[in-house]
Write a protein that holds these residues in place. Structure first.
Motif, short mmCIF file in Angstrom:
data_model
loop_
_atom_site.label_atom_id
_atom_site.label_comp_id
_atom_site.label_asym_id
_atom_site.label_seq_id
_atom_site.Cartn_x
_atom_site.Cartn_y
_atom_site.Cartn_z
N ASP A 1 0.83 -1.20 0.00
CA ASP A 1 0.00 0.00 0.00
C ASP A 1 0.87 1.25 0.00
OD1 ASP A 1 -2.67 -1.31 0.34
OD2 ASP A 1 -1.76 -1.99 2.20
N VAL A 2 2.01 1.14 0.69
CA VAL A 2 2.96 2.24 0.75
C VAL A 2 4.29 1.71 0.21
CG1 VAL A 2 4.15 3.92 2.22
CG2 VAL A 2 1.81 3.18 2.79
N ARG A 3 4.69 2.20 -0.95
CA ARG A 3 5.89 1.66 -1.60
C ARG A 3 7.13 2.44 -1.17
NH1 ARG A 3 6.71 -1.53 -5.90
NH2 ARG A 3 4.49 -1.54 -6.41
N VAL A 4 8.02 1.75 -0.48
CA VAL A 4 9.33 2.30 -0.12
C VAL A 4 10.34 1.15 -0.22
CG1 VAL A 4 8.45 4.10 1.42
CG2 VAL A 4 8.96 1.84 2.35
N THR A 5 11.62 1.50 -0.23
CA THR A 5 12.62 0.45 -0.24
C THR A 5 12.57 -0.31 1.09
OG1 THR A 5 14.30 1.99 0.58
CG2 THR A 5 14.14 1.68 -1.81
N ALA A 6 13.00 -1.57 1.04
CA ALA A 6 12.89 -2.43 2.22
C ALA A 6 13.61 -1.84 3.43
CB ALA A 6 13.43 -3.82 1.90
N ASP A 7 14.74 -1.19 3.19
CA ASP A 7 15.51 -0.66 4.32
C ASP A 7 14.82 0.52 5.00
OD1 ASP A 7 16.10 0.73 1.86
OD2 ASP A 7 17.69 1.79 2.93
N LYS A 8 13.84 1.13 4.33
CA LYS A 8 13.11 2.25 4.93
C LYS A 8 11.73 1.85 5.44
CE LYS A 8 15.31 5.99 2.31
NZ LYS A 8 15.09 7.17 1.43
N ALA A 9 11.36 0.60 5.25
CA ALA A 9 9.98 0.19 5.56
C ALA A 9 9.65 0.31 7.04
CB ALA A 9 9.76 -1.25 5.08
N LEU A 10 10.56 -0.11 7.91
CA LEU A 10 10.26 -0.08 9.34
C LEU A 10 10.05 1.35 9.84
CD1 LEU A 10 9.89 -1.27 12.11
CD2 LEU A 10 12.39 -1.49 12.32
N LYS A 11 10.96 2.23 9.51
CA LYS A 11 10.82 3.62 9.97
C LYS A 11 9.60 4.28 9.35
CE LYS A 11 15.68 4.38 11.06
NZ LYS A 11 16.93 5.11 10.75
N THR A 12 9.29 3.93 8.11
CA THR A 12 8.10 4.51 7.46
C THR A 12 6.83 4.06 8.16
OG1 THR A 12 9.23 4.59 5.31
CG2 THR A 12 6.82 4.67 5.29
N ALA A 13 6.72 2.76 8.45
CA ALA A 13 5.53 2.27 9.15
C ALA A 13 5.44 2.84 10.55
CB ALA A 13 5.59 0.74 9.21
N HIS A 14 6.58 2.93 11.23
CA HIS A 14 6.61 3.52 12.57
C HIS A 14 6.11 4.96 12.52
CE1 HIS A 14 9.17 4.07 16.50
NE2 HIS A 14 7.87 4.18 16.72
N LEU A 15 6.55 5.70 11.51
CA LEU A 15 6.13 7.09 11.36
C LEU A 15 4.63 7.18 11.10
CD1 LEU A 15 6.85 10.08 11.14
CD2 LEU A 15 7.46 9.69 8.74
N PHE A 16 4.10 6.32 10.24
CA PHE A 16 2.66 6.30 9.97
C PHE A 16 1.88 6.05 11.26
CE2 PHE A 16 3.44 6.43 5.56
CZ PHE A 16 2.23 6.52 4.88
#
Length: 372
Positions: A321-336
């Motif tokens: 649903d939210v496309r980011v590189t794998a290395d940024k996925a955790l911080k992106t989800a945490h931010l959401f």
């Protein structure tokens, strides 16, 4: 998406685990390379004949099996395999040729330096007490796939799951993990290094994210027996359910098979937000078959069918649903997760702390305007 059987010999179990995901070596470290063997024409022909026979007998799509046979026979007729004397290279070439037709990422020919034992037809049986104890030790050593369970800043739960294993043997671990995160305000489930496993464990963990009323998650159709197995959430679970709160699933291109089913189920049922990369694209379960003394092949004998989409993710993967590189996925989800919580917080001190956490994550992710 396969259930691991306790009665499978150690060598075939090792091969089965390798076939379970294209990224297994990346998840567990590169395995020690096996010594190669030299093949002659008779050995190559034996492997080709056995592989084609298995595909025609069991591959989930009979018409595709026939197409694979035609392609490989034509390649064989042209003599394109004649110069391949390396057993390892021959297995890779056959895999590529079969996949070029089928586009099936589960279908793989495997070379084993150690002889693969012959096994006659066996009736399903319950594992012995000794076999169960050994399997319990093996799964206990990897904590039933639960690599990390913790509480992130801002009261966000985090579970890193490396595989879906025996749901009966791992039920207590699942309950303990879910109990630990039950008090958090949002949950992140990390499948970026998960290569799949048991569909029954997928259903068990999904059960914690829905109420007691059973929810239809997925079906598996099997060519042999022309049967369909349905997978539903459970009415009862041993731990605390995680209800009414946001769930985020992290994916990567290495997320495969049963891990893709978990992601696909929750996305289609609108129970989770997927963050990361498109997954690997393997939706055909099956089993390992012996082709010759030093060759085996994983033959997909079934296919997943979503009750929502009426199809699956084979060859396409599961889109985040939210496309980011794998290395940024955790911080992106945490931010959401923190941003959604921030909107609901009324306490001034807590709101200030959450604002600082959000700004820190924005800076680390390089978002425009972060830190201003």
């Amino acid at each position: 998406m396969r259930v691991f059987r306790a009665a499978v010999p150690a060598l075939l179990t090792a091969v089965l685990i390798v076939c379970c995901a294209a990224n297994v070596s990346a998840r567990q470290g590169q395995p020690e390379e096996q010594p190669d063997r030299t093949l002659d024409a008779a050995a190559r022909a034996q492997v080709i004949d056995a592989a084609i026979k298995r595909l025609n007998e069991s591959y989930v799509f009979p018409e595709v099996a026939k197409k694979m046979e035609a392609t490989v026979r034509e390649t064989q007729r042209k003599g394109e395999y004649d110069s391949i004397t390396s057993a390892r290279q021959f297995a890779e070439r056959l895999t590529n040729d079969f996949q070029a037709v089928s586009r099936d990422k589960h279908l793989r020919v495997r070379y084993s330096h150690q002889p693969i034992p012959e096994r006659g037809p066996q009736q399903p049986r319950e594992p012995s007490a000794e076999e169960r104890a050994e399997r319990q030790r093996e799964l206990g050593w990897i904590n039933h796939g639960f690599d990390r369970v913790e509480r992130l800043p801002g009261n966000v739960g985090y579970i890193e799951l490396r595989g879906f294993f025996d749901p009966e043997l791992g039920a207590e671990t699942v309950a303990a993990a879910m109990n630990f995160v039950s008090g958090t305000d949002a949950l992140i489930i990390d499948l970026r290094r998960n290569g799949g496993g048991s569909p029954d464990m997928v259903a068990l963990i999904c059960s914690y994210l829905f109420g007691p009323e059973p929810v239809h998650l997925n079906d598996l159709y099997w060519r042999e027996g022309d049967r369909t197995d349905e997978f539903w959430t459970r009415k009862e679970v041993a731990g605390r359910r995680y209800l009414g709160k946001d769930v985020y699933v992290l994916t990567s291109s290495r997320t495969f098979s049963g891990a893709e089913e978990f992601s696909y189920n929750l996305k289609n049922l609108k129970r989770a937000t997927l963050v990361g990369e498109t997954t690997g694209g393997g939706a055909h379960p099956g089993r390992m078959a012996r082709l010759a003394e030093h060759f085996g092949m994983f033959v997909p004998t079934g296919r997943a069918i979503s009750p929502v989409t009426k199809t699956n993710w084979e060859g396409t993967g599961v889109e985040p649903d939210v496309r980011v590189t794998a290395d940024k996925a955790l911080k992106t989800a945490h931010l959401f997760a923190l941003r959604k919580q921030f909107e609901r917080v009324t306490d001034g001190g807590l709101k200030g702390e959450m604002r600082r956490l959000i700004e820190t994550l924005q800076t680390e992710l390089g978002e425009p305007g972060a830190g201003k």
